[in-house]
Design a protein around this motif. Structure first.
Motif, mmCIF file in Angstrom:
data_model
loop_
_atom_site.group_PDB
_atom_site.id
_atom_site.type_symbol
_atom_site.label_atom_id
_atom_site.label_comp_id
_atom_site.label_asym_id
_atom_site.label_seq_id
_atom_site.Cartn_x
_atom_site.Cartn_y
_atom_site.Cartn_z
ATOM 1 N N MET A 1 6.721 -23.002 -82.760
ATOM 2 C CA MET A 1 7.619 -21.869 -82.824
ATOM 3 C C MET A 1 8.065 -21.492 -81.416
ATOM 4 O O MET A 1 7.246 -21.356 -80.523
ATOM 5 N N LYS A 2 9.359 -21.305 -81.191
ATOM 6 C CA LYS A 2 9.870 -21.040 -79.864
ATOM 7 C C LYS A 2 10.053 -19.548 -79.630
ATOM 8 O O LYS A 2 10.272 -18.765 -80.540
ATOM 9 N N ASN A 3 10.012 -19.175 -78.362
ATOM 10 C CA ASN A 3 10.258 -17.776 -78.049
ATOM 11 C C ASN A 3 11.755 -17.509 -78.012
ATOM 12 O O ASN A 3 12.575 -18.409 -78.064
ATOM 13 N N ASN A 4 12.107 -16.239 -77.930
ATOM 14 C CA ASN A 4 13.508 -15.829 -77.921
ATOM 15 C C ASN A 4 13.957 -15.503 -76.506
ATOM 16 O O ASN A 4 14.303 -14.377 -76.175
ATOM 17 N N GLU A 5 13.900 -16.504 -75.643
ATOM 18 C CA GLU A 5 14.440 -16.428 -74.293
ATOM 19 C C GLU A 5 13.753 -15.373 -73.430
ATOM 20 O O GLU A 5 14.361 -14.754 -72.567
ATOM 21 N N ILE A 6 12.446 -15.128 -73.679
ATOM 22 C CA ILE A 6 11.660 -14.280 -72.796
ATOM 23 C C ILE A 6 10.317 -14.966 -72.585
ATOM 24 O O ILE A 6 9.978 -15.919 -73.274
ATOM 25 N N ASP A 7 9.572 -14.473 -71.612
ATOM 26 C CA ASP A 7 8.227 -14.990 -71.402
ATOM 27 C C ASP A 7 7.319 -14.351 -72.439
ATOM 28 O O ASP A 7 6.894 -13.199 -72.297
ATOM 29 N N ASN A 8 7.000 -15.077 -73.496
ATOM 30 C CA ASN A 8 6.243 -14.474 -74.596
ATOM 31 C C ASN A 8 4.752 -14.376 -74.306
ATOM 32 O O ASN A 8 3.980 -13.958 -75.153
ATOM 33 N N THR A 9 4.331 -14.788 -73.120
ATOM 34 C CA THR A 9 2.915 -14.672 -72.767
ATOM 35 C C THR A 9 2.594 -13.325 -72.121
ATOM 36 O O THR A 9 1.432 -13.012 -71.905
ATOM 37 N N ILE A 10 3.607 -12.531 -71.801
ATOM 38 C CA ILE A 10 3.368 -11.225 -71.186
ATOM 39 C C ILE A 10 2.941 -10.229 -72.266
ATOM 40 O O ILE A 10 3.632 -10.050 -73.263
ATOM 41 N N ILE A 11 1.806 -9.594 -72.058
ATOM 42 C CA ILE A 11 1.236 -8.657 -73.015
ATOM 43 C C ILE A 11 1.405 -7.238 -72.479
ATOM 44 O O ILE A 11 1.102 -6.966 -71.311
ATOM 45 N N TYR A 12 1.871 -6.335 -73.342
ATOM 46 C CA TYR A 12 2.122 -4.950 -72.944
ATOM 47 C C TYR A 12 1.174 -3.991 -73.659
ATOM 48 O O TYR A 12 0.721 -4.257 -74.785
ATOM 49 N N LEU A 13 0.901 -2.869 -73.015
ATOM 50 C CA LEU A 13 0.234 -1.765 -73.691
ATOM 51 C C LEU A 13 1.180 -1.167 -74.720
ATOM 52 O O LEU A 13 2.407 -1.286 -74.597
ATOM 53 N N SER A 14 0.626 -0.500 -75.719
ATOM 54 C CA SER A 14 1.448 0.035 -76.806
ATOM 55 C C SER A 14 2.496 1.024 -76.300
ATOM 56 O O SER A 14 3.609 1.079 -76.839
ATOM 57 N N LYS A 15 2.180 1.800 -75.270
ATOM 58 C CA LYS A 15 3.128 2.792 -74.768
ATOM 59 C C LYS A 15 4.343 2.151 -74.113
ATOM 60 O O LYS A 15 5.350 2.835 -73.873
ATOM 61 N N ASN A 16 4.264 0.856 -73.805
ATOM 62 C CA ASN A 16 5.361 0.155 -73.145
ATOM 63 C C ASN A 16 6.111 -0.797 -74.070
ATOM 64 O O ASN A 16 6.919 -1.598 -73.610
ATOM 65 N N LEU A 17 5.858 -0.694 -75.368
ATOM 66 C CA LEU A 17 6.535 -1.558 -76.339
ATOM 67 C C LEU A 17 7.715 -0.790 -76.938
ATOM 68 O O LEU A 17 7.531 0.064 -77.809
#
Length: 326
Positions: A1-17
């Motif tokens: 499955m491919k990502n949508n043109e972003i670095d999908n390995t970057i993980i965010y805290l919920s407040k930043n989603l």
């Protein structure tokens, strides 16, 4: 499955989603229980009352050994003529082995379900996305929707998010739709949200080691003290009645590092007043998060849970952490 043109390995805290994202939850597995004795058998094994599971609600529960130590936790629900539940993939073989031990004289079949795929969905429009695709709406009394061959679980910690369990026969149309409305991310994003929620991550290294209450599962209503006997009940009830639980599950945050953290690694605290170093807990799970930080899930002694305290790895005192404030 491919990502949508972003670095999908970057993980965010919920407040930043701030946008809609989805992910395949490849670290979780689905277990299927069929047979006419399924409810009675599971009621004698699991910590929850199987009789209160309704078609509109899922339950968080646990499977313990005779000493009340948790093999696994799970999200369980009815699905037509069977029960399905979701557990960590690293423990499913051990769990099934232990669950089958006493099934010789029961009409029950226990297996890993391979015909479904598990996804997570979250974001400001996630509820609308579900309503548009599945043509179903959650009401205030529902945490579970079944739409033909798809199951949707609503979780409200630390933000509203959805577990979508979809049959492989409907996978193509689902992915075609979802890719138009959400961005694909790494499954560790979901793990990060579980850590923020204090939902205990019980992987193979932790399975069978700790009493249910000390893993924070009581706060998820994962135990019924009033139902009939089940494995570990006597110990769990004594533990509860004597009020001897000294542990909580919490989250720590610190600066990221090149150090390869390990599950079950010790976390320490240095007391400036006494000069003593204390082992305060162990790591249950961890994820690297944006920007150059790391989020830990810890089973910690309650008396050290103070926001001013600074903690460190036993193996490297230079790596510091503090309690994460949601």
């Amino acid at each position: 499955m491919k990502n949508n043109e972003i670095d999908n390995t970057i993980i965010y805290l919920s407040k930043n989603l701030f946008y809609n994202i989805f992910m395949e939850l490849d670290s979780w597995s689905l277990i299927n229980i069929t047979g006419i004795d399924r409810k009675e058998y599971l009621n004698n094994q699991f910590t929850i009352d199987m009789n209160v599971i309704s078609k509109h609600q899922y339950k968080v529960g646990a499977h313990c050994n005779i000493n009340g130590k948790v093999w696994t936790s799970f999200f369980i629900f009815k699905y037509y003529d069977c029960y399905l539940y979701i557990i960590r993939s690293s423990v499913y073989k051990k769990h099934i082995y232990e669950l089958k031990k006493y099934s010789l004289f029961s009409k029950i079949d226990i297996s890993k379900e391979i015909n479904f795929v598990i996804f997570g969905l979250l974001g400001p429009d996630s509820l609308l996305i579900i309503e548009r695709f599945f043509l179903k709406k959650f009401n205030k009394n529902q945490s579970l929707i079944i739409s033909k061959k798809t199951i949707i679980l609503k979780i409200n910690k630390p933000i509203n998010r959805f577990l979508i369990i979809i049959h492989k026969s409907e996978l193509f149309s689902f992915l075609k739709f979802i890719k138009q409305h959400a961005i694909y991310r790494d499954s560790k994003q979901w793990l990060g949200l579980d850590i923020e929620s204090y939902f205990p991550i019980i992987d193979n290294e932790i399975s069978g080691r700790f009493i249910l209450q000390s893993l924070g599962l009581k706060e998820w209503n994962a135990i019924d003290f009033n139902k009939g006997c089940y494995y570990g009940q006597e110990i769990l009830c004594k533990y509860e009645n004597k009020k001897i639980n000294q542990f909580i599950v919490c989250s720590l945050i610190g600066e990221n590092c090149l150090y390869n953290l390990k599950i079950s690694e010790n976390i320490d605290y240095f007391d400036n007043q006494t000069g003593n170093v204390y082992h305060v807990g162990i790591i249950l799970a961890w994820v690297p998060i944006f920007d150059k930080k790391i989020l830990l899930q810890i089973r910690m002694k309650k008396r050290f849970f103070k926001y001013k305290n600074i903690f460190f790895l036993s193996s490297d005192p230079d790596i510091k952490f503090r309690i994460f404030e949601c």
